[in-house]
Design an enzyme around this catalytic site. Sequence first.
Site, PDB file in Angstrom:
ATOM      1  N   ASP A  39       0.857  -1.185   0.000  1.00 30.50           N
ATOM      2  CA  ASP A  39       0.000   0.000   0.000  1.00 30.50           C
ATOM      3  C   ASP A  39       0.895   1.239   0.000  1.00 30.50           C
ATOM      4  OD1 ASP A  39      -3.086   0.726   0.691  1.00 30.50           O
ATOM      5  OD2 ASP A  39      -1.720   2.191   1.566  1.00 30.50           O
ATOM      6  N   ASN A  75      -2.016  13.166  -5.591  1.00 32.76           N
ATOM      7  CA  ASN A  75      -3.082  13.535  -6.522  1.00 32.76           C
ATOM      8  C   ASN A  75      -3.638  14.922  -6.213  1.00 32.76           C
ATOM      9  OD1 ASN A  75      -3.216  11.270  -8.211  1.00 32.76           O
ATOM     10  ND2 ASN A  75      -4.451  10.131  -6.751  1.00 32.76           N
ATOM     11  N   ASP A  79      -0.730   9.085 -11.456  1.00 28.97           N
ATOM     12  CA  ASP A  79      -0.659   7.991 -12.431  1.00 28.97           C
ATOM     13  C   ASP A  79       0.784   7.589 -12.697  1.00 28.97           C
ATOM     14  OD1 ASP A  79      -3.387   8.161 -12.580  1.00 28.97           O
ATOM     15  OD2 ASP A  79      -3.442   9.105 -14.566  1.00 28.97           O
ATOM     16  N   ASP A 134      -4.360   2.513  -4.885  1.00 27.30           N
ATOM     17  CA  ASP A 134      -2.918   2.488  -4.623  1.00 27.30           C
ATOM     18  C   ASP A 134      -2.542   1.221  -3.853  1.00 27.30           C
ATOM     19  OD1 ASP A 134      -4.205   3.224  -2.285  1.00 27.30           O
ATOM     20  OD2 ASP A 134      -2.644   4.603  -1.623  1.00 27.30           O
TER      21      ASP A 134
END
Length: 213
Positions: A78, A86, A95, A121
Amino acid sequence: MSLETSTVVEIASNPAWLLFAAGFVLFTIIQRDFYKDLALKDSMTKLFNKLQLKNIKIKEQAKLDKGDSKGITIINIDLNDFKPVNDTYGHQAGDAILIETGRKLKSLCRGYDTALRVGGDEFLMILKNITPDTAKVRVEKIRQELQNITATHPNNDKVKINVTASVGSAHVSSGQTIEDGMTRADADMYSRKPKNSRKANDSKTPTHILALG
């Protein structure tokens, strides 16, 4: 000779028809593989997805139940503080981090291991036919590699974005279930989350680094 037989013989002896038939078969195979990849792989990272995970679980559990495997190790991965990337630098930057993570995971796989993206993610690695001792060494190497995931910002090649990942694992041997192993790997991953990670608590301080190249 019947008309049908004559027609078949005529077609079979015609190079153009044979070439067309071979091309059609090849096209069908390529099309089948394309749609199979589309269904089983994440379009961004090109890693396998949750649908393929279901297939792997069924296959590997059967091997474990028959005693045909040394065991498997499930690695739960994770990204730490991915959301601020973001929010602060845009989804294109996020991305880029996901793609780089996928590249790293693929490079760490042996030929019969599998890397998957199972959430925004969230990633998994399945190490197959592996003993606990060997798995322990592999997991530590993977954990170290994922402490430095760096991607270039798509809109500014002088900007480097760096994140780390929390990595948990669990070994599953004959007589155990993969579902239980996934639960244990998930718990191990969360126990290793940095204290200031947003998934560990409500901290507002992101741990990613923005650096100028």
